[in-house]
Design a protein around this motif. Sequence first.
Motif, PDB file in Angstrom:
ATOM      1  N   ASN A 124    -112.544   2.651   0.278  1.00  0.00           N
ATOM      2  CA  ASN A 124    -112.574   2.964  -1.151  1.00  0.00           C
ATOM      3  C   ASN A 124    -113.096   1.769  -1.945  1.00  0.00           C
ATOM      4  N   LEU A 125    -113.956   2.070  -2.912  1.00  0.00           N
ATOM      5  CA  LEU A 125    -114.441   1.079  -3.869  1.00  0.00           C
ATOM      6  C   LEU A 125    -114.431   1.726  -5.243  1.00  0.00           C
ATOM      7  N   LYS A 126    -113.811   1.083  -6.205  1.00  0.00           N
ATOM      8  CA  LYS A 126    -113.789   1.651  -7.546  1.00  0.00           C
ATOM      9  C   LYS A 126    -113.858   0.542  -8.590  1.00  0.00           C
ATOM     10  N   SER A 127    -114.381   0.909  -9.748  1.00  0.00           N
ATOM     11  CA  SER A 127    -114.439   0.000 -10.883  1.00  0.00           C
ATOM     12  C   SER A 127    -114.135   0.804 -12.131  1.00  0.00           C
ATOM     13  N   GLY A 128    -113.407   0.182 -13.045  1.00  0.00           N
ATOM     14  CA  GLY A 128    -113.041   0.917 -14.249  1.00  0.00           C
ATOM     15  C   GLY A 128    -112.430   0.030 -15.308  1.00  0.00           C
ATOM     16  N   PHE A 129    -111.992   0.691 -16.359  1.00  0.00           N
ATOM     17  CA  PHE A 129    -111.394   0.019 -17.503  1.00  0.00           C
ATOM     18  C   PHE A 129    -109.947   0.468 -17.653  1.00  0.00           C
ATOM     19  N   GLU A 130    -109.096  -0.474 -18.026  1.00  0.00           N
ATOM     20  CA  GLU A 130    -107.681  -0.176 -18.222  1.00  0.00           C
ATOM     21  C   GLU A 130    -107.246  -0.640 -19.603  1.00  0.00           C
ATOM     22  N   PHE A 131    -106.480   0.208 -20.271  1.00  0.00           N
ATOM     23  CA  PHE A 131    -105.981  -0.118 -21.600  1.00  0.00           C
ATOM     24  C   PHE A 131    -104.454  -0.089 -21.587  1.00  0.00           C
ATOM     25  N   LYS A 132    -103.862  -1.178 -22.022  1.00  0.00           N
ATOM     26  CA  LYS A 132    -102.413  -1.311 -22.046  1.00  0.00           C
ATOM     27  C   LYS A 132    -101.882  -0.811 -23.390  1.00  0.00           C
ATOM     28  N   ILE A 133    -101.213   0.341 -23.374  1.00  0.00           N
ATOM     29  CA  ILE A 133    -100.661   0.906 -24.608  1.00  0.00           C
ATOM     30  C   ILE A 133     -99.434   0.126 -25.052  1.00  0.00           C
ATOM     31  N   ASN A 134     -98.543  -0.142 -24.110  1.00  0.00           N
ATOM     32  CA  ASN A 134     -97.373  -0.978 -24.372  1.00  0.00           C
ATOM     33  C   ASN A 134     -96.938  -1.610 -23.059  1.00  0.00           C
ATOM     34  N   ASP A 135     -95.765  -2.205 -23.031  1.00  0.00           N
ATOM     35  CA  ASP A 135     -95.308  -2.909 -21.833  1.00  0.00           C
ATOM     36  C   ASP A 135     -95.038  -1.981 -20.662  1.00  0.00           C
ATOM     37  N   HIS A 136     -94.953  -0.682 -20.908  1.00  0.00           N
ATOM     38  CA  HIS A 136     -94.559   0.259 -19.852  1.00  0.00           C
ATOM     39  C   HIS A 136     -95.605   1.320 -19.537  1.00  0.00           C
ATOM     40  N   LEU A 137     -96.650   1.442 -20.333  1.00  0.00           N
ATOM     41  CA  LEU A 137     -97.620   2.517 -20.135  1.00  0.00           C
ATOM     42  C   LEU A 137     -99.053   2.005 -20.278  1.00  0.00           C
ATOM     43  N   ARG A 138     -99.903   2.390 -19.301  1.00  0.00           N
ATOM     44  CA  ARG A 138    -101.321   2.049 -19.333  1.00  0.00           C
ATOM     45  C   ARG A 138    -102.139   3.279 -18.962  1.00  0.00           C
TER      46      ARG A 138
END
Length: 326
Positions: A140-154
């Motif tokens: 597996n190879l993947k690339s992406g973007f992650e956004f942290k909504i708060n300390d417990h949810l992304r």
Amino acid sequence: IATITMQAQNNKLKDLRFQTEYQYGYILPEYSNLNYLVNAPVQAINFSLVKQSIGKTEWEELYKYPQFGISFFYTTLGNDEVNGREWAIYPFFRFNLIEFKRFSWFLQTGIGFGRVSKKFDLTDNYLNITTGSKNNIHYNLKSGFEFKINDHLRINAGVGLDHFSNGNTKEPNLGLNSLTSIIGFSIQPYKSSEKIKNNFSKHEVRNRPELSVRFGGNRACALASHYFITATLSFAVNRNIYRAFHLGIGIDGFYDSSTETEMIAAKSGPHKRSDDFQTGISVSQSIVYNKLRIIFQEGVYLGLTYKVKRHPIYTRGTVSYQISDP
């Protein structure tokens, strides 16, 4: 006692996230025959446990505090009747290419075990020209973007490339490649730990000689019914120009007992005993993480050449782990 138990559970779950992803895409038409055998898109679901590193070693800080984890993967393969479906389990390594307070761009790679529900069968499933065994290696190879909504949810989105094949242990072994878009989210029960800053020791550039001997086996592409013995003897000198990246040059010798069978199938001339052996010179690039090395090698046959298809160039990929310190 209850307080101590809860605190221990808190420590185990700290910096641990539970991630769910949905993937949608297509089988890549690497071979023209696949255009006629694939009749549906690929849909997959992926459950992952993700552990955030905090800098307990200088390697974690050097790689910008990477994440480690394990994924449980289930996917369709474009044709349920011929290709079936696949499930896989694989560990992975993820690091951020760009990171801000709430936003990051990541790259992830992993390799593990995959099993398909259908394989090639000369009588019952002769249209399956890609998969000769139910047990396979999944990459597996993947690339992406992650956004942290708060300390417990992304939330995250990206693209992924998944490949499985059996490493030429059984024919046919074309394997399948899928390219998918990804959307997902992750839940983290507890707040993240503070990241540790390390005092790096001075890096000493030096040359390291290395002698390696490898034994293995393969199935010939001529659909032979048994395994053939293979072996490699290599000597290389590697230079650690950076902590995480090494360059090397070496000489290689190969033995492949399937050469005669392959030459007969390819009609590439009469076979001599010496045709089972090949020699060459090569260069290598190593990505290093502590004692783990991922090595890419490109070489040219010199002296004893490969007689089956007479290709002048060979390539290899190796994963090695150093058990003890040098």
